[in-house]
Design an enzyme around this catalytic site. Sequence first.
Site, PDB file in Angstrom:
ATOM      1  N   HIS A 189      -0.920   4.552   0.244  1.00  0.00           N
ATOM      2  CA  HIS A 189      -1.627   4.824   1.492  1.00  0.00           C
ATOM      3  C   HIS A 189      -2.912   5.623   1.255  1.00  0.00           C
ATOM      4  O   HIS A 189      -3.898   5.444   1.961  1.00  0.00           O
ATOM      5  CB  HIS A 189      -0.695   5.562   2.452  1.00  0.00           C
ATOM      6  CG  HIS A 189      -1.100   5.428   3.875  1.00  0.00           C
ATOM      7  ND1 HIS A 189      -1.286   4.199   4.480  1.00  0.00           N
ATOM      8  CD2 HIS A 189      -1.409   6.338   4.810  1.00  0.00           C
ATOM      9  CE1 HIS A 189      -1.672   4.380   5.721  1.00  0.00           C
ATOM     10  NE2 HIS A 189      -1.754   5.677   5.956  1.00  0.00           N
ATOM     11  N   GLU A 434       6.776  -8.102   7.141  1.00  0.00           N
ATOM     12  CA  GLU A 434       6.579  -7.374   5.887  1.00  0.00           C
ATOM     13  C   GLU A 434       7.887  -7.117   5.150  1.00  0.00           C
ATOM     14  O   GLU A 434       7.931  -6.379   4.177  1.00  0.00           O
ATOM     15  CB  GLU A 434       5.803  -6.075   6.114  1.00  0.00           C
ATOM     16  CG  GLU A 434       6.213  -5.234   7.271  1.00  0.00           C
ATOM     17  CD  GLU A 434       5.270  -4.051   7.511  1.00  0.00           C
ATOM     18  OE1 GLU A 434       4.349  -3.799   6.729  1.00  0.00           O
ATOM     19  OE2 GLU A 434       5.493  -3.353   8.514  1.00  0.00           O
ATOM     20  N   ASP A 458       3.698  -4.274   2.037  1.00  0.00           N
ATOM     21  CA  ASP A 458       5.131  -4.017   2.017  1.00  0.00           C
ATOM     22  C   ASP A 458       5.915  -5.261   1.621  1.00  0.00           C
ATOM     23  O   ASP A 458       6.947  -5.155   0.946  1.00  0.00           O
ATOM     24  CB  ASP A 458       5.592  -3.509   3.387  1.00  0.00           C
ATOM     25  CG  ASP A 458       5.316  -2.017   3.526  1.00  0.00           C
ATOM     26  OD1 ASP A 458       5.566  -1.286   2.552  1.00  0.00           O
ATOM     27  OD2 ASP A 458       4.831  -1.584   4.577  1.00  0.00           O
ATOM     28  N   CYS A 505      -2.737  -8.972   7.287  1.00  0.00           N
ATOM     29  CA  CYS A 505      -3.490  -7.723   7.411  1.00  0.00           C
ATOM     30  C   CYS A 505      -3.227  -6.776   6.241  1.00  0.00           C
ATOM     31  O   CYS A 505      -3.758  -5.673   6.205  1.00  0.00           O
ATOM     32  CB  CYS A 505      -3.198  -7.030   8.734  1.00  0.00           C
ATOM     33  SG  CYS A 505      -1.479  -6.542   8.913  1.00  0.00           S
TER      34      CYS A 505
END
Length: 586
Positions: A189, A434, A458, A505
């Site tokens: 992240h 995901e 993910d 995305c």
Amino acid sequence: MDIRQGIPVSTGITIGEVFLLEAEGVRIPSHFIPEGEEEHEVERLEKAFNNALAELEGLADELRKKAGQKIAEIFVAHAGMLGDESFRQEFFERIQKKNYTAEFAVARTMRHWRKLFQADDFLAPRVADLEDLERRLLKHLLGQKREELSSLQKEVILVAHDLSPSQIASMDTDKVKGFATNAGGPTSHAGIIASALGIPAVVGLGSITNDVTGGDTIIIDGGRGLVTIEPDEETCQRYSMRRQEVLESDQVLRRELKDLPSETKDGLKVSLMANIESPKEVAKAIEYGADGIGLYRTEFLYVGSKSQEAPNANNHFRAYMDALNDLDGRPMIIRTLDLGADKFSMSDNVVKERNPFLGLRSLRYCLKNPEVFEEQLRAILRASAYGNVSLMFPLVSGLEELQAAKEILNDVKKQMDDNGDEYDPDLPVGIMIELPSAVMNADVLAQHSDFFSIGTNDLIQYTLAVDRGNEHVADLYRPEHPAVLKLIKMAVEAANNAGIPISVCGEMASVVLYTVLLIGLGVHRLSLAPPQLIPEVKKIIRSIDQADAEELAKQVLSAGGPEKAREVLLDANRQLMKDKGIAPPI
Ligand code: PEP
Ligand code: MG
């Protein structure tokens, strides 16, 4: 000059001065003293040693009274080192023989010791003690002049063991021009936020904190994952030129392509949206030609906040309205909270888990904390009355979970009806795909969703059992792994059969190497970051036919293993781009 290879997470080139976060934690203002000032500098350092020593002895006394001798031993040990004459001599010699400033002598000597400790299994756990000592000495040397991360006067490049999303989110981006860390993986992240903020970053470098000293010059090549330590003149010039070239070609591409449609030569429209973490990023997305926002990661409201309190409906609403104002009618998909695992900041509010990536995170967390969830849902619904909003649930693993989330949404709608609050009654509700379980059950989920968006970050992690933020297994994190590609294809087929739109995305949509492949797999909506990439992706799209993309995807899908798949993907991309007369993406 030294070059280190790490994992690229945020493109761009930056050249600057190191700010070493854990060890020094302050900026070293200068490195060298003029000839003749050695004695004065040694005196300065000696004074700092004595002050630090007195401070440590005071701390040890205090702790002895409060917690007993055993705990006080920590500071006694630190004091023991500082009192040792031969230890002190090492610092003084660097001043006398190399004309270092006292601060630089501390940084360099301590770096030497940190390296020695790190290489020894027994001593390695004591590196933190050295860092503590170093910070203490620098505090006494710099006094009021100390520039910490929160009060930087000059631009720096941050070097740290690791950076939490909240550390990055609260960084002064006018001053922090890049970062490099020991830890971190391809889609951790921290990298995603860096990319959103436009800060070049390289992670997973292993021991970069031991290889640099505050004030060293380094170059971050975020696109290639390279860090150059103390570059020579020629390398600096080369990089400065490249940075300028990239900037110029970026502007040319943007000017040329901004108003041209994103479609293949044979007319297949490929929608290009942007991922954002904060409403501040919307303007840039529009500037680069984004059709809208395909993923608004709302965790920023949490990880970027200094308070340990969850944002209320008003905080959410204001952020969404800011974004909508800049979007001027364009669509925006707001993802509900995806907190947990690598994205949690409110650690006090959360139980420590042995395996947070498989734990109480994301939608599961929201379902167990409906009061937090409802605040956000209310804000999204309120915002939907003012713009083109869609709502998206992350990490959906199966039908009951989706139904439970929608039930809470309906409850909030009822409350709003009772209060006469306005919202869009047809607000589209989609889900992120995901998890492998979501793909396997996509036909069922599609009956209950208005759209799908594939979160490849993910999906790859959970399919291949590779932690997306772990540098030790980064080489096993393979977007082109046939298992991943087959799952994407299955999700696309399920969406097509149900007649609902599907996008990607995850970061895969932001890597130009995968653009043609994704289109060939049937993904005709991409949401990416940073938006500066949009013109480049559009250029690729405008140069191919749909059949080219489908042929490339077929070849990669049938490659067998991940290694071969990458080879085929690289070759096929190169060939295709050569045929089309444009530069290959890699
Ligand atoms: C993803 O998992 O691909 C995704 C887009 O979500 P995040 O990176 O925020 O987990
Ligand atoms: Mg995700």
